[in-house]
Design an enzyme around this catalytic site. Sequence first.
Site, short mmCIF file in Angstrom:
data_model
loop_
_atom_site.label_atom_id
_atom_site.label_comp_id
_atom_site.label_asym_id
_atom_site.label_seq_id
_atom_site.Cartn_x
_atom_site.Cartn_y
_atom_site.Cartn_z
N HIS A 1 32.01 18.16 -28.86
CA HIS A 1 31.13 17.56 -29.85
C HIS A 1 29.70 18.01 -29.60
O HIS A 1 29.25 18.08 -28.45
CB HIS A 1 31.24 16.03 -29.77
CG HIS A 1 30.21 15.32 -30.59
ND1 HIS A 1 30.04 15.57 -31.94
CD2 HIS A 1 29.29 14.38 -30.26
CE1 HIS A 1 29.05 14.82 -32.39
NE2 HIS A 1 28.59 14.09 -31.39
N CYS B 1 31.26 9.81 -33.98
CA CYS B 1 31.35 11.25 -33.74
C CYS B 1 32.73 11.71 -33.29
O CYS B 1 32.99 12.90 -33.24
CB CYS B 1 30.30 11.67 -32.71
SG CYS B 1 28.60 11.43 -33.28
N ASN C 1 23.57 17.54 -34.72
CA ASN C 1 24.76 16.67 -34.63
C ASN C 1 25.18 16.26 -36.04
O ASN C 1 24.52 15.44 -36.67
CB ASN C 1 24.42 15.44 -33.78
CG ASN C 1 25.62 14.51 -33.61
OD1 ASN C 1 26.67 14.70 -34.20
ND2 ASN C 1 25.45 13.48 -32.79
#
Length: 331
Positions: A256, A115, A286
């Site tokens: 994030h 990520c 996500n």
Amino acid sequence: MSRRRVRIRSVGRYLPERKLTNEDLEKMVDTTNEWILTRTGIRERRILEPGLGCSFMAARAAQECLDRAGVSAAEVDAIIVGTVTPDMFFPSTACLVQRAIGADKAWGFDLSAGCSGFIFSMTTGVQMIESGRYDKVLVIGADVMSSIIDYTDRNTCVLFGDAAGAVLLEPCDEDGYGVLDFIQRIDGAGEPYLHMKAGGSRRPASEETVRAREHYVYQEGKKVFKFAVTEMADVSVKILERNGLSGKDVRVFIPHQANLRIIEACANRMGLDMDRVIINIDRYANTTGATVPLCLYEATVERNLLDTGDYLVMSAFGAGFTWGSILMRWI
């Protein structure tokens, strides 16, 4: 002599049309809309049509980014794609994007950092321009997480979606503007808690690995949550402190989008009101490498939140573990 500064010239994105809502997931696994919302903040996510691949989204985000800047693909010097879901192990997604958009003089590569893929890719592109060797670097964060998610595992299938975002980096003529600083970290001790068990050289694909469902994301949520809250917040605070700034100086914070509670904890540590934090996890979930550029697109293109001179912090945390932050002064 001061180093060459780098700015973001333009932003682009690609979102698949298909939506997978919490109500849809209620019919697929033992979960509820309330359970998902309470623990993650997610309502829906986008899912790419099977067979299109990561390069399909990445190329479309890149093309919008170039079109918005009025720059032709022929002017691009390099392409960096942050992804953990390439179309295939080789050639790289960057190669496929280069061909798709017609960036004939560009070279490039994929960067794997979970990520944190976009954050790591962007700072790599920044340093390429700072070196003086390149003038236009296209940085893309793109992931087709639906291709590596087990939709019988209620602990992971609710968390992820598919998307791509891109930025065009170029030199900045104004000293004190553009990318000012960055911090990046890795810790391999995180491997057991967030990884894919099979499919690499240690444990190649076999009948056994497929039958055991080892080609999907494996995550120990509590461990990852604890590390993410601590480390992502720490680098976000530290990058401000070492540049003589505090949360009150930050116009926009782009974290994030893994979990709403992680985002809120980071903002609290930085002393930021939530109205200065970009949140779209409710709509897109996500998207791994794409979360930060998707938020940047929303902040700049959709909501026009940044004016010249505004401070912006971007941060991420991912598998590895990997984490980092970027401080910019918008121009």
